[in-house]
Design a protein around this motif. Structure first.
Motif: not given
Length: 391
Positions: A258-264, A286-288
């Motif tokens: 989750l953290d890595k996808l948010l930054e990406y 990402l919200v789900r």
């Protein structure tokens, strides 16, 4: 209701993260990396955790622990899972093998087996499942028969993680050959150097051979390696598995991707030049994913709080385990959908986005549906004991 951890636990989290930032090498990704340096590094890190009294901090002081409360234990387990479990197989000793020996071991056994665990020098594996006894563990057929001098083991175990490096095996076998199901089982500490043991790695699509088959041919176990009463091993194992589920922070499998996808998505554009973070489908996924992580964490904390209060109900842990493990698999789906076609590339392909995050999340969370009791069995527990439905 207060959803925040105690201040002492958050301070410990900060100290632990600083320690891990300093100690984790650049090549470290996760426990199941094929890098040959992984086994040695996990032992080295455990020794350093032990020097700081962090490794077995939740254990009673009389057994080498610090009597840390359940929330300190939660922080330790969360942070270790978040960065790919650098304790290696030692997490099993901490979470349930050690507590099992505290509960049923003799004073001599506690001295013999617990001290290496508190110093980070113990390497164990678990000999439970068999080809015909996985979820239905009571159907196991491996025998450990008393010949008047020792117990003699014959049979087979399967899906045994870490067996190639283990020094000891927590083994359950049928000590009464005429018994059936839950009766007549015993638990042993089996020296993996004993003659008659064959370890055969099982190749899988997941990369390194973490899982193995074990074969026993006239393997002798001394009487002083019997853990708990003879023929009463089922109750010993049930208590151990309760500690195992509490010790595995399945929800932490979600936070790292989750953290890595948010930054990406905040820095990567699609073929039209639009940031991925602006796409409704990406945002929705990402919200789900975030919502499921929060829910999984709260369910786990509730189980921990109940445990701290002495509540031994099995329904709550079953609900928590099913939800968190399936949320971790959902995270893999979100990663694939977010990263696009190249998400199917593995971590050793230079073109793989986020170093193969999607494939890693998918491959390494599949076992969470099985580990610590399959989700099918957990659903039976929820249905029968939680909802009162018939068998």
């Amino acid at each position: 209701m207060n959803f925040d951890l105690p201040e002492s636990a958050e301070r410990f989290r900060s100290d632990l993260r600083k320690f891990l930032d300093e100690e984790l090498p650049d090549w470290w990704t996760h426990l199941f990396n094929v890098d040959e340096r992984v086994p040695g590094f996990t032992v080295e890190l455990c020794r350093k955790l032990a020097e700081r009294n962090w490794l077995t901090m939740a254990w009673p002081r009389e057994f080498g622990g610090q009597d840390a409360d359940i929330w300190m234990r939660m922080v330790l387990n969360e942070e270790m899972r978040y960065i790919g479990e650098p304790r290696g197989s030692h997490y099993m000793c901490i979470n349930y093998i050690g507590p099992l020996i505290m509960q049923v071991g003799t004073p001599e056994q506690r001295e013999r087996f617990l001290k290496p665990m508190t110093s980070g020098d113990a390497l164990w594996c678990q000999g439970f499942s068999e080809p015909g006894a996985g979820s239905d563990l009571a159907a196991l057929q491996t025998k450990a028969i008393d010949n008047g001098k020792c117990f003699v083991v014959n049979g087979q175990k399967i899906w045994t993680s870490y067996a190639t490096h283990a020094e000891w095996c927590l083994l359950i076998a049928r000590s009464d050959p005429d018994s059936k199901r839950h009766k007549g089982l015993s638990v042993f500490a089996l020296d993996m150097k004993s003659p008659g043991i064959t370890v055969r790695p099982i190749d899988s699509l997941g990369g390194p051979s973490e899982i193995n088959e074990l074969f026993f041919e006239d393997v002798e176990i001394p009487y002083d390696c019997l853990l708990g009463p003879v023929h009463e091993g089922w109750s010993v194992i049930v208590n151990a598995l309760a500690n195992e589920r509490l010790g595995i922070a399945f929800h932490a499998y979600i936070l790292d991707p989750l953290d890595k996808l948010l930054e990406y998505v905040k820095t990567t554009k699609d073929e039209d030049g639009r940031l991925l973070s602006e796409k409704p489908s990406v945002r929705a996924g990402l919200v789900r994913m975030h919502a499921r992580w929060r829910a999984a964490r709260m369910l786990f904390y509730r189980v921990a709080a109940d445990f701290e209060l002495g509540n031994t109900d099995v329904v709550g842990p079953a609900i928590s385990k099913v939800f968190a493990s399936e949320a971790a698999m959902f995270a893999a789906d979100v990663a694939f959908n977010t990263l696009g076609p190249k998400a199917q590339l593995g971590e050793y392909d230079e073109s793989a986005p986020l170093a193969g995050l999607a494939v890693n999340q998918w491959v390494y969370t599949i076992p969470t549906l099985i580990a610590a009791g399959t989700n099918e069995i957990q659903r039976n527990i929820i249905a029968q004991r939680g909802l009162g439905l018939p068998r």
